[in-house]
Scaffold this active site. Structure first.
Site, PDB file in Angstrom:
ATOM      1  N   CYS A   1       0.880  -1.339   0.168  1.00 48.69           N
ATOM      2  CA  CYS A   1      -0.028   0.008  -0.129  1.00 48.69           C
ATOM      3  C   CYS A   1       0.905   1.181  -0.026  1.00 48.69           C
ATOM      4  CB  CYS A   1      -0.907  -0.031   1.210  1.00 48.69           C
ATOM      5  SG  CYS A   1      -2.196   1.349   1.268  1.00 48.69           S
TER       6      CYS A   1
ATOM      7  N   GLU B   1      -3.710   1.353  -6.277  1.00 48.88           N
ATOM      8  CA  GLU B   1      -2.732   0.314  -6.561  1.00 48.88           C
ATOM      9  C   GLU B   1      -2.592   0.472  -8.094  1.00 48.88           C
ATOM     10  OE1 GLU B   1       0.151  -1.063  -6.292  1.00 48.88           O
ATOM     11  OE2 GLU B   1      -0.667  -1.944  -4.321  1.00 48.88           O
TER      12      GLU B   1
END
Length: 226
Positions: free
Chosen positions: A2, A104
């Site tokens: 992340c 992402e």
């Protein structure tokens, strides 16, 4: 992993969704949270849950300076209990890092598509995190407080985008995760494997989010992939 996320809820909404007892900070929206920036986290002190700002990027108390934090934004949940940088914090300094979604990038290098991932119902959620205080062995008058986000192997809904994902705790895990008296490693690892959200929704968004300088609501607006 992340590496970027989003938080846009006002304080009154956060108070409704999360177990916050004390919130003596200003809450502002951020549609492109990046490493080293301040993030919203819930920590427990004196039996109360405090909403506070921590720097994203874990700085161990023994570090020479804070620059190491930019390389420690994530910690693998599989090894966090034994890795020297994180094992003490895993037992004593756990936190909830608040978010509405995260970014992402899918595809191959040179042609990656940013994706925005959220819970299917769009509600805010909490990453499992660890926090630490660094003051350069007492030489710094103002301690530097930092945090890292725990990650795990990607679930079926995330795997087409990336092979890792952040650990997103279910509300029933919040109390045990924040409880500083709870140092049962097996129980904590159980939380990270069983009391989590794994089914996420993803939509493609503008590649302008690649720049941390672009911070606006339009960041999370879905776009058509050409």
């Amino acid at each position: 992993m992340c590496g970027r996320f989003v938080g846009f809820r006002p304080l009154k909404d956060l108070m409704n969704y999360f177990p916050i007892d004390v919130a003596n900070i200003e809450v502002t929206e951020n549609f492109n949270v990046a490493p080293t920036q301040e993030i919203l986290a819930i920590t427990r002190h004196d039996e109360k849950n405090h909403l506070e700002r921590l720097h994203w990027g874990f700085v161990p108390f023994w570090a020479k300076d804070t620059t190491v934090g930019s390389r420690m934004i994530n910690a693998r949940s599989e090894t966090v209990a034994t890795k020297p940088s994180f094992r003490t914090a895993f037992k004593n300094r756990r936190c909830l890092i608040l978010a509405d979604g995260f970014y992402e990038w899918a595809g191959k290098a040179g042609n990656k598509q940013p994706m925005f991932l959220t819970l299917p119902d769009g509600k805010p959620f909490a990453f499992a995190g660890l926090w630490e205080t660094w003051d350069n062995q007492g030489k710094e008058p103002i301690p530097y407080r930092s945090a890292t986000i725990l990650t795990r192997e990607a679930s079926a809904s995330v795997m087409p985008i990336h092979n890792r994902m952040p650990v997103i705790l279910q509300p029933k895990a919040f109390d045990l995760w924040l409880d500083r008296k709870n140092q049962d490693v097996r129980l904590l690892q159980d939380l990270l494997h069983k009391q989590i959200y794994t089914r996420l929704k993803s939509v493609p968004v503008s590649n302008q989010v690649n720049s941390v300088k672009v911070n606006r609501p339009g960041n999370i607006k879905p776009v058509e992939i050409k």
